[in-house]
Design a protein around this motif. Sequence first.
Motif, PDB file in Angstrom:
ATOM      1  N   LEU A 220       6.286   7.340   7.594  1.00 16.19           N
ATOM      2  CA  LEU A 220       7.589   7.248   8.248  1.00 16.19           C
ATOM      3  C   LEU A 220       8.679   6.911   7.241  1.00 16.19           C
ATOM      4  CD1 LEU A 220       9.244   7.280  10.871  1.00 16.19           C
ATOM      5  CD2 LEU A 220       8.702   4.837  11.137  1.00 16.19           C
ATOM      6  N   THR A 221       8.365   6.035   6.299  1.00 11.94           N
ATOM      7  CA  THR A 221       9.349   5.641   5.289  1.00 11.94           C
ATOM      8  C   THR A 221       9.778   6.822   4.427  1.00 11.94           C
ATOM      9  OG1 THR A 221       8.542   3.352   5.179  1.00 11.94           O
ATOM     10  CG2 THR A 221       9.759   4.186   3.270  1.00 11.94           C
ATOM     11  N   VAL A 222       8.812   7.576   3.906  1.00 14.11           N
ATOM     12  CA  VAL A 222       9.181   8.707   3.045  1.00 14.11           C
ATOM     13  C   VAL A 222       9.868   9.805   3.861  1.00 14.11           C
ATOM     14  CG1 VAL A 222       7.453   8.267   1.272  1.00 14.11           C
ATOM     15  CG2 VAL A 222       6.849   9.697   3.214  1.00 14.11           C
ATOM     16  N   SER A 223       9.511   9.941   5.134  1.00 18.04           N
ATOM     17  CA  SER A 223      10.141  10.958   5.980  1.00 18.04           C
ATOM     18  C   SER A 223      11.610  10.620   6.238  1.00 18.04           C
ATOM     19  CB  SER A 223       9.391  11.088   7.308  1.00 18.04           C
ATOM     20  OG  SER A 223       8.054  11.484   7.108  1.00 18.04           O
ATOM     21  N   LEU A 224      11.890   9.351   6.561  1.00 16.92           N
ATOM     22  CA  LEU A 224      13.275   8.932   6.795  1.00 16.92           C
ATOM     23  C   LEU A 224      14.086   8.976   5.496  1.00 16.92           C
ATOM     24  CD1 LEU A 224      12.753   5.937   9.254  1.00 16.92           C
ATOM     25  CD2 LEU A 224      13.560   8.250   9.797  1.00 16.92           C
ATOM     26  N   GLY A 278       6.089   4.304 -12.714  1.00 17.40           N
ATOM     27  CA  GLY A 278       5.604   4.248 -11.338  1.00 17.40           C
ATOM     28  C   GLY A 278       6.417   5.130 -10.406  1.00 17.40           C
ATOM     29  N   SER A 279       5.804   5.515  -9.291  1.00 20.08           N
ATOM     30  CA  SER A 279       6.441   6.453  -8.363  1.00 20.08           C
ATOM     31  C   SER A 279       7.653   5.861  -7.664  1.00 20.08           C
ATOM     32  CB  SER A 279       5.429   6.929  -7.313  1.00 20.08           C
ATOM     33  OG  SER A 279       4.379   7.640  -7.905  1.00 20.08           O
ATOM     34  N   LEU A 280       7.488   4.684  -7.052  1.00 20.30           N
ATOM     35  CA  LEU A 280       8.580   4.111  -6.269  1.00 20.30           C
ATOM     36  C   LEU A 280       9.825   3.818  -7.104  1.00 20.30           C
ATOM     37  CD1 LEU A 280       6.744   1.746  -3.765  1.00 20.30           C
ATOM     38  CD2 LEU A 280       7.961   3.858  -3.265  1.00 20.30           C
ATOM     39  N   PRO A 281       9.700   3.179  -8.275  1.00 20.12           N
ATOM     40  CA  PRO A 281      10.911   2.948  -9.073  1.00 20.12           C
ATOM     41  C   PRO A 281      11.632   4.238  -9.452  1.00 20.12           C
ATOM     42  CG  PRO A 281       9.126   1.561  -9.860  1.00 20.12           C
ATOM     43  CD  PRO A 281       8.522   2.517  -8.874  1.00 20.12           C
ATOM     44  N   MET A 282      10.861   5.295  -9.785  1.00 19.37           N
ATOM     45  CA  MET A 282      11.498   6.536 -10.206  1.00 19.37           C
ATOM     46  C   MET A 282      12.091   7.298  -9.023  1.00 19.37           C
ATOM     47  SD  MET A 282      11.578   6.280 -13.285  1.00 19.37           S
ATOM     48  CE  MET A 282      12.653   7.710 -13.266  1.00 19.37           C
ATOM     49  N   ALA A 328       3.823  11.571  -2.602  1.00 19.44           N
ATOM     50  CA  ALA A 328       3.715  10.368  -1.770  1.00 19.44           C
ATOM     51  C   ALA A 328       3.378  10.717  -0.322  1.00 19.44           C
ATOM     52  CB  ALA A 328       5.025   9.574  -1.832  1.00 19.44           C
ATOM     53  N   VAL A 329       3.949  11.824   0.170  1.00 23.82           N
ATOM     54  CA  VAL A 329       3.655  12.256   1.540  1.00 23.82           C
ATOM     55  C   VAL A 329       2.158  12.484   1.724  1.00 23.82           C
ATOM     56  CG1 VAL A 329       3.912  14.179   3.171  1.00 23.82           C
ATOM     57  CG2 VAL A 329       5.910  13.269   2.001  1.00 23.82           C
ATOM     58  N   MET A 330       1.531  13.124   0.741  1.00 17.14           N
ATOM     59  CA  MET A 330       0.133  13.503   0.856  1.00 17.14           C
ATOM     60  C   MET A 330      -0.822  12.311   0.849  1.00 17.14           C
ATOM     61  SD  MET A 330      -0.108  16.683   1.341  1.00 17.14           S
ATOM     62  CE  MET A 330       1.209  17.872   1.500  1.00 17.14           C
ATOM     63  N   ILE A 331      -0.379  11.179   0.302  1.00 16.91           N
ATOM     64  CA  ILE A 331      -1.275  10.034   0.200  1.00 16.91           C
ATOM     65  C   ILE A 331      -0.714   8.784   0.870  1.00 16.91           C
ATOM     66  CG2 ILE A 331      -2.403  10.835  -1.907  1.00 16.91           C
ATOM     67  CD1 ILE A 331      -0.545   9.188  -3.556  1.00 16.91           C
ATOM     68  N   LEU A 385      13.966   3.438   1.366  1.00 16.84           N
ATOM     69  CA  LEU A 385      12.798   3.448   0.485  1.00 16.84           C
ATOM     70  C   LEU A 385      12.445   2.032   0.022  1.00 16.84           C
ATOM     71  CD1 LEU A 385      10.800   5.323  -1.049  1.00 16.84           C
ATOM     72  CD2 LEU A 385      12.430   5.319  -2.946  1.00 16.84           C
ATOM     73  N   LEU A 386      13.451   1.265  -0.353  1.00 13.77           N
ATOM     74  CA  LEU A 386      13.199  -0.103  -0.807  1.00 13.77           C
ATOM     75  C   LEU A 386      12.705  -0.986   0.336  1.00 13.77           C
ATOM     76  CD1 LEU A 386      16.287  -0.676  -3.175  1.00 13.77           C
ATOM     77  CD2 LEU A 386      13.918  -0.175  -3.812  1.00 13.77           C
ATOM     78  N   ALA A 387      13.247  -0.771   1.531  1.00 13.04           N
ATOM     79  CA  ALA A 387      12.826  -1.573   2.687  1.00 13.04           C
ATOM     80  C   ALA A 387      11.364  -1.318   3.048  1.00 13.04           C
ATOM     81  CB  ALA A 387      13.733  -1.276   3.881  1.00 13.04           C
ATOM     82  N   GLY A 388      10.888  -0.095   2.803  1.00 11.60           N
ATOM     83  CA  GLY A 388       9.511   0.243   3.164  1.00 11.60           C
ATOM     84  C   GLY A 388       8.555   0.269   1.988  1.00 11.60           C
TER      85      GLY A 388
END
Length: 415
Positions: A220-224, A278-282, A328-331, A385-388
């Motif tokens: 849900l986080t990556v989708s939003l 890392g994925s999230l920071p980038m 990220a969606v896939m995993i 993204l940061l919230a989730g």
Amino acid sequence: MSISAPDRAVGADPTATHRQPKAVWAVAFASVIAFMGIGLVDPILKPIGEQLHASPSQVSLLFTSYMLVTGVAMLITGVVSSRFGAKKTLVAGLSIIIVFAALAGLSDTVTQIVGFRAGWGLGNALFIATALATIVGAASGGVARAIILYEAALGIGIATGPLLGGVLGGISWRGPFFGVSVLMAVALISIVVLLPDGPKPTHHTSIAAPFLALRHRGLLTVSLTALLYNFGFFTLLAYTPFPLDMGTYAIGFIFCGWGVLLALASVFLAPRLQRRFGSLPMMGLSLALFAADLAVMAAFAEHKPVLIVGTVLAGLFLGVNNTLITEAVMISAPVERSTASAAYSFVRFAGGAAAPYLAGKLGEHSIALPFWVGAACTAGAVVVLLAGRAALAHIDEHDPAPHSVAEAEAITVGD
């Protein structure tokens, strides 16, 4: 052909991308052609408005109807592919695009084109969700290499589409639509010839599966996040040609530059940055830079050189983000990859469908306002993204499971 041993998503064999089954290359080639259809239309947005006496917001409905139907249709892609198999689903999607692209080229009003673009969106949904799941499932070298292959196809298609659109659009605004129809016919032949038939799937996906998948906070986080930055993305894509106010060839070259940077960033830059930071920071940084890019374009909206540089540079930020967020969606959730893809695409496409029309409408009152709104929405994506981030903390620790040849073939045919 043997499937490589499991690797970390960020550390797969760098040569594995080139050692793929013919079926994977067939779907990747078809994906290139499919994504050419996006950029192919961009250089003719302004000519369509001028020759069919339509406002920017009316012309932008070409994107809105396309995205809305694509997003809603994503809900049935899993149902269709799990009952008829990947090959039949891909063939059906391409066939629908061929028909409706040709009908759009034969249209005499913007309303007709908008309607036929909606039908085009249905075919696009069947193709995109199935193509991504097929490539990820059957490709060797791990999830990351498969995503890179898919994003490379996207980048190449988007980069070359505007060039061809500019050439064909210089002849007639109808040319790019007919061009899409012909190119999709080529892609259809490649799928029919190179993608093997398989047994009828035995596992049927429920139409409720994408909704249930969105209960997982990571997905849900990556989708939003994607929904919000799509406002910036489609402002760039659907609105920028109007303030640029340049010929079809010039628009084609500008968006070609954007697509080239997107492809290079997807294939070469994103994996290196992912390994190091890392994925999230980038993902957060690339979206923040894209928001800043749009803000600069808003502040200097009447200066064409700034708009040109901002458009091309956006490809760099979007390329990095697209690769990382698609992986990220896939995993991000313990669900089938096709289901995750359908749920993600439903939210980002259906939710973001208003963006092109909103940008066009705002642009009729202020040339800079669409860029400001796009920048604000993209900044909102960073906040989401940061919230989730807690729900996505595992994505850089994920070890994709190895696939046997039999499993890879089963996934390829949609089982």
